[in-house]
Design a protein around this motif. Structure first.
Motif, PDB file in Angstrom:
ATOM      1  N   CYS A  12       0.929  -1.248   0.016  1.00 49.85           N
ATOM      2  CA  CYS A  12      -0.020  -0.144   0.153  1.00 49.85           C
ATOM      3  C   CYS A  12       0.730   1.073   0.025  1.00 49.85           C
ATOM      4  O   CYS A  12       1.757   1.387   0.840  1.00 49.85           O
ATOM      5  CB  CYS A  12      -0.931   0.081   1.182  1.00 49.85           C
ATOM      6  N   ASN A  14      -0.863   4.228  -0.394  1.00 48.06           N
ATOM      7  CA  ASN A  14      -1.689   5.656  -0.063  1.00 48.06           C
ATOM      8  C   ASN A  14      -1.380   6.174   1.220  1.00 48.06           C
ATOM      9  O   ASN A  14      -0.360   5.931   1.785  1.00 48.06           O
ATOM     10  CB  ASN A  14      -3.183   4.863   0.139  1.00 48.06           C
ATOM     11  N   ARG A  15      -2.001   7.405   1.574  1.00 45.03           N
ATOM     12  CA  ARG A  15      -1.773   8.434   2.373  1.00 45.03           C
ATOM     13  C   ARG A  15      -1.034   7.810   3.747  1.00 45.03           C
ATOM     14  O   ARG A  15       0.024   8.105   4.252  1.00 45.03           O
ATOM     15  CB  ARG A  15      -2.632   9.592   2.613  1.00 45.03           C
ATOM     16  N   THR A  16      -2.089   7.071   4.196  1.00 42.72           N
ATOM     17  CA  THR A  16      -1.725   6.698   5.792  1.00 42.72           C
ATOM     18  C   THR A  16      -0.573   5.727   5.809  1.00 42.72           C
ATOM     19  O   THR A  16       0.438   5.908   6.818  1.00 42.72           O
ATOM     20  CB  THR A  16      -2.933   6.085   6.399  1.00 42.72           C
ATOM     21  N   CYS A  17      -0.468   4.654   4.866  1.00 41.37           N
ATOM     22  CA  CYS A  17       0.699   3.949   4.803  1.00 41.37           C
ATOM     23  C   CYS A  17       1.874   4.573   4.536  1.00 41.37           C
ATOM     24  O   CYS A  17       3.219   4.233   5.191  1.00 41.37           O
ATOM     25  CB  CYS A  17       0.537   2.617   3.885  1.00 41.37           C
ATOM     26  N   CYS A  44      -4.888   2.426  -1.637  1.00 40.99           N
ATOM     27  CA  CYS A  44      -5.426   1.928  -0.139  1.00 40.99           C
ATOM     28  C   CYS A  44      -5.896   0.447  -0.047  1.00 40.99           C
ATOM     29  O   CYS A  44      -6.658   0.230  -1.173  1.00 40.99           O
ATOM     30  CB  CYS A  44      -6.501   2.908   0.222  1.00 40.99           C
ATOM     31  N   LEU A  45      -5.362  -0.170   0.885  1.00 38.51           N
ATOM     32  CA  LEU A  45      -5.683  -1.712   1.055  1.00 38.51           C
ATOM     33  C   LEU A  45      -6.968  -1.950   1.833  1.00 38.51           C
ATOM     34  O   LEU A  45      -7.339  -2.957   2.284  1.00 38.51           O
ATOM     35  CB  LEU A  45      -4.712  -2.562   1.246  1.00 38.51           C
ATOM     36  N   GLY A  46      -7.428  -0.923   2.386  1.00 37.33           N
ATOM     37  CA  GLY A  46      -8.666  -0.828   3.395  1.00 37.33           C
ATOM     38  C   GLY A  46      -8.373  -1.307   4.893  1.00 37.33           C
ATOM     39  O   GLY A  46      -9.131  -1.608   5.399  1.00 37.33           O
ATOM     40  N   SER A  47      -6.961  -1.103   5.037  1.00 35.37           N
ATOM     41  CA  SER A  47      -6.627  -1.465   6.457  1.00 35.37           C
ATOM     42  C   SER A  47      -5.835  -0.094   7.009  1.00 35.37           C
ATOM     43  O   SER A  47      -4.871  -0.438   7.666  1.00 35.37           O
ATOM     44  CB  SER A  47      -5.900  -2.521   6.733  1.00 35.37           C
ATOM     45  N   CYS A  48      -6.238   1.112   6.893  1.00 41.48           N
ATOM     46  CA  CYS A  48      -5.578   2.184   7.133  1.00 41.48           C
ATOM     47  C   CYS A  48      -5.236   2.246   8.637  1.00 41.48           C
ATOM     48  O   CYS A  48      -6.294   1.722   9.418  1.00 41.48           O
ATOM     49  CB  CYS A  48      -6.322   3.374   6.753  1.00 41.48           C
ATOM     50  N   MET A  53       0.949  -1.737   4.955  1.00 45.54           N
ATOM     51  CA  MET A  53       0.152  -2.781   4.621  1.00 45.54           C
ATOM     52  C   MET A  53       0.771  -3.602   3.536  1.00 45.54           C
ATOM     53  O   MET A  53       1.084  -2.891   2.482  1.00 45.54           O
ATOM     54  CB  MET A  53      -1.517  -2.763   4.532  1.00 45.54           C
TER      55      MET A  53
END
Ligand code: FES
Length: 80
Positions: A12, A14-17, A44-48, A53
Protein backbone atom coordinates in the motif's frame (compact mmCIF):
# COMPACT_ATOMS: atom_id res chain seq x y z
CA UNK A 1 13.85 -21.41 -6.07
CA UNK A 2 10.29 -22.67 -5.65
CA UNK A 3 8.48 -19.35 -5.85
CA UNK A 4 6.09 -18.94 -8.75
CA UNK A 5 6.39 -15.96 -11.06
CA UNK A 6 2.64 -15.48 -10.57
CA UNK A 7 3.24 -14.16 -7.07
CA UNK A 8 2.48 -10.50 -6.51
CA UNK A 9 3.63 -8.50 -3.50
CA UNK A 10 1.39 -5.48 -3.19
CA UNK A 11 2.51 -2.67 -0.91
CA UNK A 12 0.00 0.00 0.00
CA UNK A 13 1.30 3.40 -1.00
CA UNK A 14 -1.70 5.46 -0.05
CA UNK A 15 -1.47 8.37 2.36
CA UNK A 16 -1.67 6.66 5.75
CA UNK A 17 0.70 3.83 4.89
CA UNK A 18 3.15 6.29 3.35
CA UNK A 19 3.14 8.22 6.63
CA UNK A 20 3.89 4.93 8.38
CA UNK A 21 6.92 4.12 6.22
CA UNK A 22 5.58 2.33 3.15
CA UNK A 23 8.19 3.87 0.86
CA UNK A 24 11.01 2.25 2.83
CA UNK A 25 9.19 -1.10 2.79
CA UNK A 26 8.78 -0.88 -0.99
CA UNK A 27 12.45 0.03 -1.36
CA UNK A 28 13.44 -2.94 0.81
CA UNK A 29 11.45 -5.36 -1.36
CA UNK A 30 12.90 -3.85 -4.55
CA UNK A 31 16.46 -3.77 -3.19
CA UNK A 32 16.28 -7.40 -2.14
CA UNK A 33 16.07 -8.30 -5.84
CA UNK A 34 13.91 -11.37 -5.25
CA UNK A 35 13.06 -13.43 -8.31
CA UNK A 36 9.39 -12.77 -7.76
CA UNK A 37 6.77 -12.04 -10.38
CA UNK A 38 5.73 -8.52 -9.43
CA UNK A 39 6.30 -6.05 -6.61
CA UNK A 40 3.65 -3.36 -6.89
CA UNK A 41 2.81 -0.19 -4.97
CA UNK A 42 -0.95 0.19 -4.68
CA UNK A 43 -3.73 2.44 -3.54
CA UNK A 44 -5.42 1.94 -0.18
CA UNK A 45 -5.84 -1.70 0.81
CA UNK A 46 -8.62 -0.87 3.27
CA UNK A 47 -6.72 -1.30 6.50
CA UNK A 48 -5.53 2.24 7.15
CA UNK A 49 -3.75 2.75 10.45
CA UNK A 50 -2.30 -0.76 10.47
CA UNK A 51 0.32 -0.02 7.87
CA UNK A 52 2.43 -0.26 6.14
CA UNK A 53 0.16 -2.96 4.71
CA UNK A 54 1.46 -5.69 2.42
CA UNK A 55 -0.67 -8.22 0.55
CA UNK A 56 0.79 -11.32 -1.09
CA UNK A 57 -1.19 -12.85 -3.97
CA UNK A 58 -2.45 -15.31 -5.06
CA UNK A 59 -2.56 -16.77 -1.51
CA UNK A 60 -4.00 -13.49 -0.13
CA UNK A 61 -1.69 -13.36 2.86
CA UNK A 62 -1.81 -10.01 4.67
CA UNK A 63 0.98 -8.41 6.66
CA UNK A 64 0.49 -5.31 8.80
CA UNK A 65 2.85 -2.86 10.46
CA UNK A 66 5.57 -4.06 8.10
CA UNK A 67 9.08 -2.70 8.57
CA UNK A 68 11.98 -2.92 6.11
CA UNK A 69 13.71 -5.26 8.56
CA UNK A 70 10.83 -7.76 8.20
CA UNK A 71 11.16 -8.04 4.42
CA UNK A 72 13.57 -11.04 4.44
CA UNK A 73 11.33 -13.01 6.83
CA UNK A 74 8.22 -12.23 4.76
CA UNK A 75 10.06 -13.43 1.70
CA UNK A 76 11.12 -16.59 3.52
CA UNK A 77 7.49 -17.33 4.39
CA UNK A 78 6.49 -16.90 0.73
CA UNK A 79 9.33 -19.13 -0.39
CA UNK A 80 8.46 -22.01 1.95
S1 FES B 1 -3.62 3.78 3.42
FE1 FES B 1 -2.74 1.79 3.44
S2 FES B 1 -4.42 0.51 3.87
FE2 FES B 1 -5.31 2.46 3.62
Amino acid sequence: MSVSNSIQIIICHNRTCRKQGAAKVLQAFQAANFSVGVITPSGCLGSCGNGPMVLVLPEQVWYDHVTPEQVPSIWASIDS
